[in-house]
Every structure is written in structure tokens, then in C-alpha cells.
Design an enzyme around this catalytic site. Structure first.
Site, mmCIF file in Angstrom:
data_model
loop_
_atom_site.group_PDB
_atom_site.id
_atom_site.type_symbol
_atom_site.label_atom_id
_atom_site.label_comp_id
_atom_site.label_asym_id
_atom_site.label_seq_id
_atom_site.Cartn_x
_atom_site.Cartn_y
_atom_site.Cartn_z
ATOM 1 N N GLU A 78 20.320 -28.609 17.024
ATOM 2 C CA GLU A 78 20.198 -28.828 15.577
ATOM 3 C C GLU A 78 18.767 -28.652 15.080
ATOM 4 O OE1 GLU A 78 21.907 -30.626 17.711
ATOM 5 O OE2 GLU A 78 23.739 -31.444 16.860
ATOM 6 N N LYS A 96 24.761 -35.335 30.278
ATOM 7 C CA LYS A 96 24.037 -34.080 30.404
ATOM 8 C C LYS A 96 23.818 -33.730 31.873
ATOM 9 C CE LYS A 96 21.325 -31.490 27.423
ATOM 10 N NZ LYS A 96 20.240 -31.387 26.486
ATOM 11 N N THR A 121 27.208 -26.719 19.528
ATOM 12 C CA THR A 121 26.797 -27.803 20.404
ATOM 13 C C THR A 121 27.971 -28.749 20.562
ATOM 14 O OG1 THR A 121 25.222 -29.599 20.657
ATOM 15 C CG2 THR A 121 25.775 -29.036 18.418
ATOM 16 N N TRP A 166 26.170 -30.022 28.457
ATOM 17 C CA TRP A 166 26.909 -31.233 28.095
ATOM 18 C C TRP A 166 28.269 -31.312 28.773
ATOM 19 C CZ3 TRP A 166 23.907 -34.615 26.275
ATOM 20 C CH2 TRP A 166 22.977 -34.373 25.256
#
Ligand code: ADP
Length: 541
Positions: free
Chosen positions: A330, A439, A186, A444
Site C-alpha cells: 500500500e 509472513k 496484497t 503472506w
């Protein structure tokens, strides 16, 4: 006293075994990268996953090693998910939308020994191959007829050849349920992307929890279309929860536009679809423009960014309910859903609409709390807002190959970076983000990267990138720039400065010039303040 129940490990391979045993003839339909629609069943997928596991074993892949994928949502990617994790290796889904240096970083950091990729990414992989230090074998996920005549990749292997040559007899090893199963990176607010290493246990528990009626509601009665990519947090766990429940699975390949999705939904009788708001906006626009109706869709799971309120009514016209999902890489990723409660059954449309504009209440297994800047818990009264912290068996305890950092509190909670309120019924609503990433269409864009490039321009003194709401992409980057005294530069000149330095979709949509930027007492840029200042900013295009 110890309980006397069996201690059977929770393993990803058991999901596929179950689907093969009880849902062997349930279909998996994929729009293939080569073009045609591909159809087979959970039984076929299980057989071919075993063949692939044998093939990977023959290539020398052993337990604990990492196998990378650069692939869309399709049946071969699904087989890779199960074969790699099932054999005890780690399935590393790499996001092809990142730019080349980041992909190389991720593959090297993950120490991928095999890289399997779709035809779409051949040119990209050819270019990257010399920089991928740990990859021993490159596998093109296609058949012999589509293999390139010429390629700069040494000994490029053909996926279908590997599968065809291998036996479908393979015993999935009985692994420790805490063994690593898959890896997904990420983008952080700073520096390189960070890896989240899932385990068999976390994945299976997440599949249970995300299947629940109040979560994603996955069932053998349903037909599920994950539009969220399989390189993006395991397509929200759908490849696992659909096997667990024996749902029909429809995989859209590389085509996520309105026309292609509409076609799949209607032809395959999709009942549940999941993806970011941008995708649904495109689909709904396509339906509206062409006076089309969707007939089978019962539920649309919208996550990754906030769902616009208007989408609730638009989907209702097609007989579908919008359900908002909040999650993070996560968190495997499911954390909360906006499902109403029994007491809401008599609520009017406006109250229900309000409810669905919230990110939702916690799924069992996810503990959440809000704290102030000093880490003190705040009340769940729908008014107090603070940093959202979570914990649970499918929440990350530490980033891959990194020291524990401020992402975790001393008492073991994970800081999400979202600023939220939680009401007395437990419904969470995001009010802001402490993280500064932007975003766009579910992906991202690093604000730091955009800023670093622009301050490299000789006329720029300081630059801040913020995400500003955009009707199609949720957010797009706006650069707020302070020029050096006596220097001049135009908007177009600065936008041009990004050419060749970043993926083109990262290029900011606009640049505004200001005399100064807001800073904290310690000189830190106040992004929240800046976002407030530009809250009413309107894009010109
Ligand atoms: P995802 O795959 O869900 O996009 P990421 O880890 O890339 O996961 O992004 C997680 C972040 O995305 C969250 O911390 C939050 O800021 C934002 N996000 C996720 N779901 C929602 C939602 N339903 N509404 C608003 N923001 C969301």
C-alpha cells in the site's frame, strides 16, 4: 499567486527515456528462465519496450486496460513494466506463489486483457485459462525455440515474435500523471486479495524518494540486484529507481538460492542487493559453509520482515552494511529505513546494531503517526506503542474496485496494521501486528484460510492460526486447536486434512491442542494474546 514553473507530468516513460539518453550502455544482466545469462543495456531495453508497446497496440490493448504478468525478475518483465505503463495501460503484476483460485480471482478482478507469463508458469496458465474471463491474448515470454509443440491455450503468442515483428518507433503518449500505471494485489486479513492501483505520479515520486542516500541509495555508480520479486510491489520500485539513476541492474530470474545469488553478486560486482531476510540467510549460510567471501557488496536492503540482529554482523564480515526497510504494498512500498544520522557517527557497534534492528525513520514524503485504540495520537518517545498510520503521495487512498473501508481514517490516514513505537529521533520499531496474516519467506499466508479449512474437519471445534518465529522463514503457521467434546484427532491427521486444499507451502508446521482459546468480551479471538502465549514455542524440525 501561481508559481511559474513548467507543468510537466511525472511519467514512467520518462524514466526509460532518461536511461536511454544518458545511460544507454549501462548493462542489464538477467538470469534467463531458459538458462543462460542474458546481457543487454538500458538502450536495448528502451528500444524493445517501444517494440512491445507497438505489439500490444496491434493486439488491441488501449489506454486504461490492464495487462497481467506472471513472471520472475528478468529483462522481458522489465520491458513489460515500461511498455504497458508507458502506453497508458496498467501493468498488473500477479504473484505466481498464490494458489490457483486466488490467481484466477486476481486476474478476473483486475480484468486483464492480455496475460504475459514466463515458461515456468505454462502448465499453471493452461490449467487456469478456461477460468480467466477477460483475457483475450496469452503471451508466453520466450523465443520461438522454446514455444511448446502442444498446448491447450488457443493461439498462444510468442513474446519474441511479437517484439521482433514490431517497429521500435513509438512515441510514448503524454498521459495525465495521475493516470493508473500498475496494479499489485496484497492478501488481506479477510476475504479476497485487495488491489493497490499505483499512478505514474506516485511511482515517479517514489522512485525519487527511494533513490535518496538515506533511503535505498541508488546511483549510476552502483550495480543493483533486486532479489525481491518484480511481482511483489514492483520489486520495491527498483526497476524505476535504477532507470532514474542509470544504475546497472542484475535480475536473478527464478533462481534465488544461495549458490545462484553468490555467483551473480561476484560475477557482476553487485554493490547493492535488496530482499527479504530468508534470502540473505540462505546466501550467508552458503558463504559460511563454503568459506566464501563477497567482495563488491556495500549494502543490503532487508525488508518485508524484521531483519535478525545476527545478520548485521554476518554481513559486516563481507564488508556490507545492513539497512532495514519497512514498507507495504500500500506504500509502493518504501516507508522507513534504518539509516543512522550524523550524530551516530561515534556510536559504538552495539548502539548501531540496536539502530538497525529498528524498522527505521520516515523517508521524506511519508508522514507517520501512532495512535491508541481510540485514534488518539501517542508520543514519539520510544515507549508508547500504538497503531501506525501513514499518509503521503505514494500511499494508497483506496483499494481497487472497493468501497473505502476502515483501512483509512476519516481524516485521511492509512492504517498499516502494524503496532509500533517511535523514538524521539523518529526511529520506528514494530512490536506487533494487528493483522493476523502470517509472513513466511516474505509471502503472506492467510490465517483465516488455514482456520476455515481446519474447522471443516469433523473433530475440530475451533482453530486459530498464528505466525511463530522460524529461523529460516521468519514465521511459519502454528495451529492451535480445540477439539469437539468426545472427539479425537491426531496432529498428522489434521495436517493431512490440508492436502489438496491449499498450496503446499501454506501447510502449517505443527498443531497443538488446547482446552480453550482466548476470546475478547465480544467473542473475538484474541490473536495477540495467543501469540504471546506461544512466544516461546520451539519448532521441532
Ligand atoms: P512487502 O512487500 O514489504 O512485504 P506487504 O504489503 O506484503 O509488503 O507487507 C507489509 C507488512 O510487512 C508490513 O505492514 C509489516 O507488517 C511487514 N514488514 C514489512 N517490512 C518489515 C520490516 N522491515 N520489519 C518487520 N516487518 C516488516
Amino acid at each position: 499567486m501561481r508559481g511559474q514553473m513548467m507543468d510537466q507530468p511525472l511519467l514512467i516513460s520518462s524514466l526509460l527515456d532518461h536511461a536511454e539518453r544518458y545511460h544507454s550502455d549501462t548493462e542489464i544482466v538477467s538470469r534467463s528462465i531458459e538458462g543462460p545469462i542474458h546481457r543487454y543495456t538500458w538502450g536495448d531495453a528502451a528500444r524493445r519496450a517501444r517494440q512491445l508497446a507497438n505489439a500490444l497496440t496491434d493486439l488491441g490493448v488501449v489506454e486504461g486496460e490492464t495487462v497481467g504478468t506472471l513472471a520472475w525478475n528478468g529483462y522481458r518483465h522489465l520491458e513489460a513494466y515500461y511498455a504497458v505503463s508507458g502506453m497508458g495501460a496498467i501493468c498488473h503484476t500477479v504473484n505466481p506463489r498464490l494458489f490457483a483460485e486466488q490467481i484466477a480471482y486476481i486476474v478476473n478482478h483486475g480484468e486483464d486483457v492480455v496475460l504475459m507469463f514466463d515458461l515456468t508458469f505454462l502448465a499453471m496458465v493452461e490449467q487456469l485459462a478456461p477460468t480467466l474471463n477477460t483475457v483475450r491474448h496469452f503471451v508466453l515470454m520466450t523465443d520461438r525455440d522454446h514455444m511448446p509443440r502442444e498446448t491447450s491455450i488457443d493461439n498462444l503468442l510468442c513474446y519474441e515474435d511479437l517484439v521482433r515483428r514490431s517497429s521500435d518507433r513509438y512515441e510514448w503518449p503524454v498521459l495525465n500523471e495521475n493516470a493508473a500505471s500498475s496494479l499489485c494485489y496484497t492478501s488481506g486479513t479477510t476475504g479476497n486479495p485487495k488491489g493497490v492501483l499505483y499512478s505514474h505520479r506516485s511511482t515517479v515520486l517514489h522512485a525519487f524518494a527511494s533513490s535518496l542516500p538515506d533511503s535505498l541509495h541508488i546511483s549510476a555508480e552502483g550495480c543493483v540486484l533486486p532479489v525481491v520479486p518484480m511481482f511483489h510491489v514492483n520489486a520495491w520500485g527498483l526497476p524505476y529507481s535504477c532507470a532514474m539513476n542509470g544504475a546497472k541492474l542484475v535480475l536473478p530470474g527464478a533462481k534465488m538460492d544461495g549458490i545462484s545469488l553468490y555467483e551473480l553478486i561476484e560475477n557482476e560486482h553487485v554493490t547493492l542487493a535488496a530482499g527479504v531476510p530468508t534470502v540473505w540467510l540462505m546466501l550467508l549460510q552458503h558463504c559460511e559453509r563454503n568459506h566464501l567471501k563477497m567482495h563488491s557488496l556495500k549494502r543490503v536492503i532487508v525488508g518485508g520482515s524484521a531483519a535478525p540482529e545476527s545478520m548485521i554482523d554476518q554481513l559486516a564480515e563481507h564488508g556490507a552494511e545492513l539497512r532495514q526497510l519497512w514498507g507495504m504494498t500500500e506504500l509502493s512500498p518504501c516507508g522507513t529505513t534504518s539509516t543512522p544520522k550524523f550524530k551516530h557517527r561515534a556510536s559504538d557497534a552495539q548502539t548501531l546494531r540496536q539502530l538497525h534492528t529498528r524498522q527505521g525513520r520516515a523517508i521524506f514524503g511519508v508522514d507517520l503517526r501512532i495512535v491508541d485504540d481510540m485514534g488518539r495520537p501517542l508520543p514519539h518517545d520510544g515507549v508508547a506503542f500504538g497503531n501506525l498510520q501513514v499518509r503521503g503521495p505514494w500511499v494508497l487512498s483506496q483499494y481497487f474496485r472497493r468501497e473505502r473501508d476502515s483501512a483509512h481514517t476519516e481524516d485521511g490516514w492509512f492504517n498499516t496494521g502494524d503496532v509500533v513505537t517511535v523514538d524521539k529521533d523518529g526511529y520506528m520499531k514494530i512490536t506487533d501486528r494487528t493483522k493476523d496474516v502470517i509472513k513466511s519467506g516474505g509471502e503472506w499466508i492467510s490465517s483465516i484460510e488455514l482456520e476455515n479449512i481446519l474447522v471443516g474437519h469433523p473433530a475440530v471445534a475451533e482453530a486459530a492460526a498464528i505466525g511463530v518465529p522460524h529461523p529460516k522463514w521468519d514465521e511459519r503457521p502454528l495451529m492451535v486447536v480445540v477439539l469437539k467434546p468426545g472427539q479425537t484427532a491426531t496432529r498428522d491427521e489434521l495436517l493431512d486434512f490440508y492436502k489438496g486444499k491449499i498450496a503446499s507451502w501454506w501447510t502449517p508446521n505443527d498443531i497443538v491442542f488446547v482446552a480453550e482459546l482466548p476470546h475478547t468480551a465480544t467473542g473475538k479471538l484474541q490473536k495477540m494474546k495467543l501469540r504471546e502465549l506461544f512466544a516461546d514455542y520451539k519448532w521441532s524440525d
